[in-house]
Design a protein around this motif. Sequence first.
Motif, PDB file in Angstrom:
ATOM      1  N   ARG A 256       0.733  -1.355   0.232  1.00  0.00           N
ATOM      2  CA  ARG A 256       0.394   0.365   0.074  1.00  0.00           C
ATOM      3  C   ARG A 256       0.751   1.290  -0.281  1.00  0.00           C
ATOM      4  NH1 ARG A 256      -5.132  -1.676   0.406  1.00  0.00           N
ATOM      5  NH2 ARG A 256      -5.715   0.201   1.135  1.00  0.00           N
ATOM      6  N   ARG A 278      -5.928  -0.112  12.512  1.00  0.00           N
ATOM      7  CA  ARG A 278      -5.530  -0.664  11.113  1.00  0.00           C
ATOM      8  C   ARG A 278      -5.809   0.284   9.806  1.00  0.00           C
ATOM      9  NH1 ARG A 278      -8.124  -3.487   7.027  1.00  0.00           N
ATOM     10  NH2 ARG A 278      -5.787  -4.801   6.126  1.00  0.00           N
ATOM     11  N   HIS A 279      -7.061   1.267  10.507  1.00  0.00           N
ATOM     12  CA  HIS A 279      -7.129   1.959   9.182  1.00  0.00           C
ATOM     13  C   HIS A 279      -6.551   3.350   9.390  1.00  0.00           C
ATOM     14  CE1 HIS A 279     -10.621  -0.667   9.443  1.00  0.00           C
ATOM     15  NE2 HIS A 279     -10.395  -0.275   7.550  1.00  0.00           N
ATOM     16  N   ARG A 298       0.475  -0.044   5.700  1.00  0.00           N
ATOM     17  CA  ARG A 298      -0.403  -0.881   6.175  1.00  0.00           C
ATOM     18  C   ARG A 298       0.446  -0.893   7.854  1.00  0.00           C
ATOM     19  NH1 ARG A 298      -3.841  -5.339   2.583  1.00  0.00           N
ATOM     20  NH2 ARG A 298      -5.692  -3.258   2.263  1.00  0.00           N
ATOM     21  N   SER A 300       0.057  -3.842  10.354  1.00  0.00           N
ATOM     22  CA  SER A 300      -0.100  -4.956  10.476  1.00  0.00           C
ATOM     23  C   SER A 300      -0.317  -5.154  11.570  1.00  0.00           C
ATOM     24  CB  SER A 300       1.066  -5.759  10.028  1.00  0.00           C
ATOM     25  OG  SER A 300       2.140  -5.504  10.719  1.00  0.00           O
TER      26      SER A 300
END
Length: 357
Positions: A256, A278-279, A298, A300
């Motif tokens: 990403r 996570r967002h 991202r 994890s």
Amino acid sequence: MRPARALIDLQALRHNYQLAREVSGAKALAVVKADAYGHGAVRCAQALQEQADGFAVACIEEALQLREAGIGGPILLLEGFFEADELALIEQQDLWCVVHSLWQLEAIERSAVVKPLTVWLKLDSGMHRVGLDPADYQAAYRRLLASGKVAKIVLMSHFARADELECPRSIEQLVVFEQARQGLVAQISLRNSPAVLGWPQVPSDWVRPGIMLYGASPFEEAQVVAAQLQPVMTLESKIISVRELPVGEPVGYGARFVTERPTRVGVVAMGYADGYPRHAPTGTPVLIDGRPSRLIGRVSMDMLCVDLSDLPGTGLGSRVELWGKRILASDVAACAETIPYQLFCNLRRVPLLYCEA
Ligand SMILES: *Cc1c(COP(=O)(O)O)cnc(C)c1O
């Protein structure tokens, strides 16, 4: 030991509680439901015990946890009881109890309580979640008094949009409340944190501050009283790995993030299993050895990556603040399209370390 941890500043907690009392000029129930919004209910309640007029929790399980830890004084059950047989414990443990529905009123009338209860009678003034209809309110009040099971009634309601400072809805709700309680001589309680901070015109004998105790603003925009809050939680960890990547290299799950320049990437021991959202996208602010940087790629489960390119001198073992006194949980929440309430409540796995300064 894994370096992820949350530091809880109990002095800041006390400062924020005092602020709630001072700006409202009212008595304040410190809301410590949901494990004090992730800050540890027992320790927070103990830290506030000398100062606080009382506490508020979501259910009897949470109240019993406080009583077992030696917390005396008032504890309000914000949703009352879920089953009528809780009333025996409510009486025995001297808990205050919200009544938000007619079935609860009937359960009190039918109950065997001997020591009269303190009831907070909740009106639905327009949020339409829980609370009695305005049309039923006065009759419910009279029935409680007539039951012989109730010594004291506090009249309460809850705002749906107090965090929107330009929105007229809170005043509309106040008008409904004032109409419904006409002629009743009893103490009142309406204000949660946004109403304590932003709606001084709302009368109160009791306020119910939650999020503000933990030092986070309930408002999206800057607000003058909220600016005096002191963040209580610092979520921190360390860099556990560093790599230098040339331009065009992907970082993390789903690629990403792709480097746009030669990039020094730091890996932090913190992930969504700790409650970090996570967002949160690339660009979410972090602090590395006291200097601002950004999340990349991202998040994890156990790790996340940050950009060290512009921070010479940082590297393995550098301290990372995910949120705290300088990176506000509200700012991280805004990046992740959520609210600081949820960030705090989602905290898990990381040890909580308490300090006084
Ligand atoms: C949770 C809760 C509060 C505290 O709300 P904050 O916005 O965190 O201040 C107050 N009153 C009731 C009824 C609640 O459920």
